[in-house]
Write an enzyme that holds these catalytic residues in place. Structure first.
Site: not given
Length: 598
Positions: A179, A210, A288
């Site tokens: 993402h 992911d 992230s």
């Protein structure tokens, strides 16, 4: 007056301010979260040290006259042994020193000093060793995104920028979250302590897990950078350190915690369920893609999502090493990401004894019942509804659908399936009509009628006489109804999203997204997000087949059968002629998307 007199002796203890705070069950109002009353000041170490080391004066009376003696009983001095020994359960805190690196450049060891080096208070006793990761391998990822506009599929949204974290692995590659580079236009990375941003190339994007893999062509980027080494799956209560570049500053950030849970988690970005770690270290926006290290300095996961709720705090999730290694090996084996296979069935627990007896199961048999089989999955040729899956690859499945994981732990049997690769074969033992059958099944990736993502591709569309035909996907529902689409979208679309299975590999859910108003479509303006069932009596399988049938139609009328028993009728020649005027009015470059032209 007697009650007002102050008694001699020790001062009364101050009332504990923590006792006036609300209980954890009560939730403060949103406006009070950052109020001063919710902030607890931590006393400085200097103040604490001075208080605990205060002693009574042993000087002469002259000195006592100038120094006031504290009232009350004097404190006793602790006896200091001649040869102090460190406490057996205490360890000195690790010093995060990225400037110190061992020859391999991965980690350094810190702990008690030796007897010959500096002596010190430790007296040469080693009180513990902790390996600190070298953080030079952690990079900051900059990405410019240009998302498609699913409501107006011939356009793209305004571009925006984001920053996240990543880390270097072997083979001149960088790992980050999928993402973080979704719908990327340009990706750049910057090393720690550097002022240069290097252009990066995206090698693979694993939407389900992911994870994304990048590389940098500039040799200067790889100078002085050593790759991160992966460790084993941690155990509960193992310490983890999350390193990255979260919001709140520009420099690298380090947070620590422990592993609090290991189970099959829902991956929000990929709408899948894979193995995951829950930790109590803070994971914020920008973390992230950052690595999570264990005490040995090895990477045990990638930070990727966190739980934000008023009743919880410090719940973060990490992609564990088995999922990371699966992604890397899949890319190395196939030179592309092929995905995680699944068992294309829906199953039911067999915990009820009457249900097990009715299905012909013996007391020593355990398993789960198959509710439905995906018609497009390879399993549809051998498995049937009401079959009892007893084992997968020789591992027995319990009545609740779990299998042994580690000592004292159990996990969903989908974990066994996720360890396989697309195209691998697996041995499945089933119970059918009180007879045990063994099958060898080839596994494949899952396909939904309403896909959870478009894997970076722009949406397909077809325009005729102002009718905008497109396909339904989760990004489309999110674009039309917002992030709460699960509550705002029409019930029939949600039912198909949750329960419908495609009957063929190329089946799509085609809808009339909207009607661009023109004279030819008077009376049809209110048709919005309605499924197209058939065209001139022929069922519509997908958007491409609909476009081909319309373009090749020579009938006088074009008749579309819609959901809720609605029909749309247009004259063929008038509709095709009006399409060109409508495209010019709305500045639409083409009546059909590029993927349908091919």
């Amino acid at each position: 007056m007697g009650d007002a007199k102050r008694k001699r002796g020790r001062k009364p203890k101050n009332h504990n301010p923590a006792e006036t705070l609300e209980s954890p069950s009560s939730t403060p109002a949103l406006d009070d979260v950052f109020s001063v009353s919710n902030v607890e000041l931590i006393p400085s170490p200097t103040t604490t040290t001075t208080t605990t080391t205060t002693t009574t004066s042993t000087s002469s009376p002259a000195a006592a006259a100038t120094t006031a003696r504290p009232r009350g009983r004097p404190k006793k001095l602790p006896k200091i042994p001649e040869n102090p020994e460190p406490l057996p359960l205490q360890q000195p805190p690790a010093i995060l020193s990225p400037s110190r690196r061992v020859p391999n450049g991965n980690a350094i060891a810190v702990g008690g000093g030796g007897g010959g080096g500096g002596g010190g208070d430790l007296g040469g006793h080693s009180v513990g060793t902790r390996v600190v990761p070298a953080m030079d391998a952690v990079v900051k990822v900059f990405c410019v995104h240009t998302e498609p506009n699913f409501s107006l599929p011939w356009q793209r949204k305004r571009q925006y920028s984001s920053s996240s974290s990543g880390f270097v692995i072997g083979g001149r590659r960088v790992l980050t979250n999928a993402h973080s580079v979704e719908h990327y236009t340009q990706v750049k990375v910057k090393k720690r302590g550097s002022d240069t941003k290097y252009l990066a190339t995206v090698l693979a994007i694993g939407t389900e897990c992911d994870i994304a893999m990048l590389t940098v062509n500039d040799d200067e980027f790889w100078e002085g950078v050593s790759p991160v080494e992966f460790g084993e799956l941690p155990a509960l209560q193992d310490a983890v350190t999350v390193v990255g570049y979260p919001i709140g500053g520009d420099t690298i950030s380090v947070t620590s915690g422990v592993v609090s849970r290991i189970e099959i988690l829902s991956y929000v970005h990929g709408s899948t369920e894979l193995l995951g770690l829950q930790i109590d270290a803070a994971i914020n926006s920008g973390n992230s893609g950052g690595p999570a290290f264990n005490d040995k300095g090895n990477c045990v996961g990638i930070a990727f999502q966190s739980l934000k709720h008023e009743d919880v705090e410090n719940i973060g999730y990490v992609i564990p090493t088995p999922v990371i290694q699966h992604f890397i090996q899949d890319y190395e084996k196939n030179k592309a990401y092929t995905g995680f296979p699944i068992l294309g069935v829906e199953w039911q627990k067999m915990e009820n004894p009457d249900l097990r007896a009715a299905m012909g199961m013996k007391p020593d048999q355990k398993g789960v019942r198959i509710r439905r089989v995906d018609p497009t999955a390879p399993e549809s040729g051998v498995l049937k509804s009401s079959d009892i899956i007893l084992s997968f690859d020789g591992v027995d499945i319990a009545n609740d659908g779990t299998v042994p994981f580690r000592h004292g732990e159990r996990i969903g049997f989908s974990y066994l399936v996720s360890q396989k690769y697309t195209g691998d074969s697996s041995a499945i033992k089933v119970l059918r009509d009180s007879e045990i059958l063994n099958f060898n099944i080839k596994l494949a990736s899952h396909r939904r009628l309403i896909p959870a993502h478009n894997k970076g591709r722009p949406p397909s569309y077809y325009i005729l006489a102002g009718f905008v035909f497109t396909t339904v996907s989760v990004p489309y529902l999110r674009s039309e109804y917002g992030k709460d689409y699960e509550y705002e979208a029409p019930v029939k679309l949600l039912d198909k999203l949750l329960h419908s299975m495609p009957q063929s590999p190329d089946e799509q859910l085609v809808v009339v997204s909207q009607v661009l108003v023109a004279d030819i479509n008077i009376g049809y303006e209110d048709i919005v997000n309605t499924q197209v069932l058939a065209f001139n009596g022929k069922p519509v399988k997908n958007l491409k087949s609909l476009a081909e049938m319309v373009e090749n139609c020579d009938d006088e009328f074009l008749k579309f059968d819609l959901e809720y028993e609605q029909i749309v009728v247009l004259r063929t020649k008038t509709a095709k002629a009006a399409t060109r005027d409508i495209l010019a009015t709305h500045c639409i470059p083409s009546a059909i998307s590029d993927d349908l032209k091919a």
